[in-house]
Design a protein around this motif. Structure first.
Motif, PDB file in Angstrom:
ATOM      1  N   TYR A 169      48.216   6.008  -6.641  1.00  0.00           N
ATOM      2  CA  TYR A 169      47.725   4.987  -7.564  1.00  0.00           C
ATOM      3  C   TYR A 169      48.868   4.565  -8.483  1.00  0.00           C
TER       4      TYR A 169
ATOM      5  N   LEU B 121      43.264   8.947 -10.221  1.00  0.00           N
ATOM      6  CA  LEU B 121      43.980  10.221 -10.109  1.00  0.00           C
ATOM      7  C   LEU B 121      44.547  10.469  -8.716  1.00  0.00           C
ATOM      8  N   ARG B 122      44.400   9.503  -7.827  1.00  0.00           N
ATOM      9  CA  ARG B 122      45.073   9.639  -6.530  1.00  0.00           C
ATOM     10  C   ARG B 122      46.568   9.520  -6.739  1.00  0.00           C
ATOM     11  N   LYS B 123      47.304  10.229  -5.911  1.00  0.00           N
ATOM     12  CA  LYS B 123      48.750  10.257  -6.107  1.00  0.00           C
ATOM     13  C   LYS B 123      49.407   8.908  -5.811  1.00  0.00           C
TER      14      LYS B 123
ATOM     15  N   GLU C  41      44.689  13.344 -17.887  1.00  0.00           N
ATOM     16  CA  GLU C  41      44.987  14.169 -16.709  1.00  0.00           C
ATOM     17  C   GLU C  41      46.096  13.536 -15.888  1.00  0.00           C
ATOM     18  N   LYS C  42      46.085  12.200 -15.832  1.00  0.00           N
ATOM     19  CA  LYS C  42      47.167  11.509 -15.121  1.00  0.00           C
ATOM     20  C   LYS C  42      48.483  11.689 -15.879  1.00  0.00           C
TER      21      LYS C  42
ATOM     22  N   GLU D  36      50.249  14.782 -15.176  1.00  0.00           N
ATOM     23  CA  GLU D  36      51.007  14.845 -13.917  1.00  0.00           C
ATOM     24  C   GLU D  36      52.302  14.061 -13.995  1.00  0.00           C
TER      25      GLU D  36
ATOM     26  N   ARG E   1      48.637  19.053 -10.831  1.00  0.00           N
ATOM     27  CA  ARG E   1      47.289  18.687 -11.273  1.00  0.00           C
ATOM     28  C   ARG E   1      47.084  19.333 -12.629  1.00  0.00           C
TER      29      ARG E   1
END
Lengths: 190, 414
Positions: A169, A165-167, B72-73, B76, B372
């Motif tokens: 990644y 979930l890091r931006k 969740e990804k 985004e 998020r």
């Protein structure tokens, strides 16, 4: 209407209901903890539905165990524990604690700013249920929780590399493991 | 000392040292049993590894994540409109409930008001989903313990409810019914009447199910006093919904933090006392009845009217506008290709989902995609308590407990 500028969204009727409660609670918090409270953000002034209290990482357990039990707060339910990656801002991460008070009933949000590599004290001593939520934050963001009893990956395989979930990644790619993880008997010791 | 390990992968395991206990039926032997991730008694791809002394679970750990789809990804990296379909696949037993909560969350961020008719339909949807979910939960719980026919009574009514949902949106399971600011389509004419007829029939079936199982000797033996979790433990593990109410926590977000028109309908909140499997079953059964009451009241109050908010940011243009005007076509194209911007801000929107507090914590930076998108599913928090709840019980009790807290893998893994 320029929708890029913050609009005065009221986020429902919570502000009318809880404004007094929130204000007195925040006043009490700042009086008690002083410099441990970095910043407070009230609805309307900031685009948020409930007040956000930024706490110094070192003091978060102390503050949250206080608001859990103090009769003026009683935020006794840890509704959610998660994190946000604010890259390229520094400190990079925000750990978010969404609390709910069963008796009021109102909500408040606490945040801790963490930079890369810095760890946060674990909340498992206050709410046992924080265990898996903290593992998930570690798995997804790579934020370490100091004193956590069992800080392993939870959603991804333990052999996984990177924190999804890091931006920064990558959105595509594979990591394939030939076998499932065998039973780990060390986890079954008393 | 003897020990068995299902150890095919050549990982060396240390012998577990256990002090000799004179009351220990099985000497010093402990058996490690791996249940799942693909096992008929586990609800979805869940895994529990238990250290057994005879049949008693001494210690265990749980694993999940086998159906992790990075929702969740995706949240985004998909527009707010595109994300509606992903919410179906969270708790797929009550997809409508997720749709409604997600739509509410984004509308709250944008300050969009939804017309009355849409809200009434959404309420019916949420309660239909609750009935379906509870029917499957109590039914499967009974199947796991060995009472098969009980499940079939409920299953028929569940299929009937799916038919009602199919009439709304064309899909039975993955509904994707709500849109930000409205609904995919209006309810067909006479739908309320069909809903009412279904409620009447379901009430009788619930009474029948109640008579069939509740006083049954074997059922009582298998559920009363099994998997007890008291109030304090529930608060420690962030229990919400029927599982928390079974332990005596008198909280229901529909009543205490009312959204939509829940203030205008009457319903009771059933509260248990002991927090065991039986109380959870009773709470769910009573909640079905209360949900049926709510559905009935909603079906009475619903009036013809628009189902779309007239907010230009979110309103999907009608097809005749799209096909016959240039502006409509451009609007349509922009809406689906780029999406709409949501003003910067953050909100944690919750709704009393079928199994507990379902929350969407959305942080927006003003883009058509969320910065998020956190999904708070009750299953995660409940599944976490499976190990402490089942320790000291028999392995067959674990199956009963797992059924009673109703873990849905789609919501657990996200």
């Amino acid at each position: 209407m320029d929708i890029r500028t913050p609009v005065a969204t009221s986020y429902g009727d919570w502000l009318q209901k809880f404004e007094e409660t929130w204000k007195s609670q925040i006043a009490k918090l700042t009086a008690k903890f002083g410099s441990a409270i970095e910043e407070t953000r009230m609805p309307v002034a900031f685009a948020t539905d409930v007040p956000i209290v930024y706490v110094k990482a070192e003091k978060i357990v102390e503050v949250l165990s206080f608001v859990k039990t103090d009769p003026d707060f009683v935020y006794d339910l840890l509704s959610d524990l998660t994190a946000i990656d604010e890259m390229p801002a520094e400190p990079r991460f925000e750990v978010v604690y969404n609390l709910f008070s069963y008796s009021k009933p109102c909500r408040m949000r606490f945040k801790v700013r963490v930079s890369e590599g810095q760890d946060v004290p674990t909340l498992t001593g206050v709410w046992k249920g924080a265990n898996w939520a903290e593992r998930e934050v570690f798995d997804m963001f790579g934020i370490k929780f100091r004193g956590h009893p069992d800080l392993r990956r939870i959603l991804m395989d333990v052999r996984w590399e990177g924190h999804p979930l890091r931006k920064d990644y990558p959105l595509r790619g594979y990591q394939i493991f030939p076998t499932a993880m065998p039973v780990d008997p060390t986890l079954l010791e008393d | 000392m003897h020990e068995t390990l299902g150890n095919k992968h050549g990982v060396h395991s240390e012998h577990i040292s256990v002090d000799h206990d004179p009351d220990d039926l099985w000497g010093d032997s402990r058996v490690i049993v791996n249940i799942g991730p693909t096992h008929p008694a586990m609800h979805g791809a869940l895994r529990m590894v238990a250290k057994l002394n005879g049949e008693t679970i001494e210690k265990s750990y749980c694993e999940f994540g086998y159906t992790h789809r990075a929702k969740e990804k995706l949240g985004e990296n998909r527009t707010y409109h595109q994300f509606v379909v992903y919410t179906d696949r969270l708790n797929y037993c009550s997809a409508l409930s997720n749709n409604v909560t997600y739509a509410m969350a984004v509308e709250r961020l944008m300050g969009v008001e939804v017309p009355e008719r849409a809200i009434w339909i959404r309420m019916i949807c949420a309660e239909l989903a609750r009935v379906i979910d509870h029917l499957i939960c109590v039914g499967i719980n009974a199947v796991d313990i060995g009472a098969f026919s009980f499940f079939l009574y409920g299953f028929h009514q569940r299929e009937e409810a799916y038919t009602l949902i199919e009439k709304l949106c064309g899909a039975r399971l993955t509904t994707s019914y709500t849109r930000i600011g409205g609904l995919m389509a209006d309810a067909p004419e006479g739908w309320e009447k069909e809903v009412k007829a279904w409620v009447q029939k379901t009430r009788k079936v619930i009474d029948e199910m109640d008579k069939l199982l509740t006083g049954n000797r074997i059922w009582l033996d298998r559920t009363v006093g099994v998997g007890v979790f008291n109030k304090e433990q529930c608060m420690q593990y962030s229990f919400t919904g029927p599982s928390a109410r079974a332990s005596g926590i008198d909280r229901d977000l529909r009543r205490d933090q009312p959204s939509m028109f829940y203030k205008e309908v009457e319903f009771d909140v059933p509260i248990g006392k002991n927090g065991d499997v039986f109380d959870r079953y009773m709470c769910r059964l009573e909640e079905i009845r209360q949900s049926l009451n709510i559905v009935m009241q909603c079906a009475d109050k619903i009036k013809p009217g628009p189902i779309w908010s007239e907010d230009k940011r979110v309103r999907i243009p009608d097809k005749d506008v799209v096909h016959n005007t240039m502006e409509g076509l451009i609007h349509h194209f922009k809406f689906f290709m780029k999406g709409f911007d949501v003003p910067p801000g953050e909100a944690y929107t919750t709704f009393e989902g079928t199994n507990g507090e379902l929350g969407f914590y959305i942080v927006s930076k003003g883009d058509p995609m969320a910065h998020r998108m956190r999904i708070r599913g009750p299953s995660v928090w409940h599944y976490q308590a499976l190990s402490p709840m089942s320790e000291g019980g028999k392995i067959a009790d674990m199956v009963a407990i797992l059924g009673s807290i109703n873990i849905i893998a789609g919501e657990l893994d996200r």
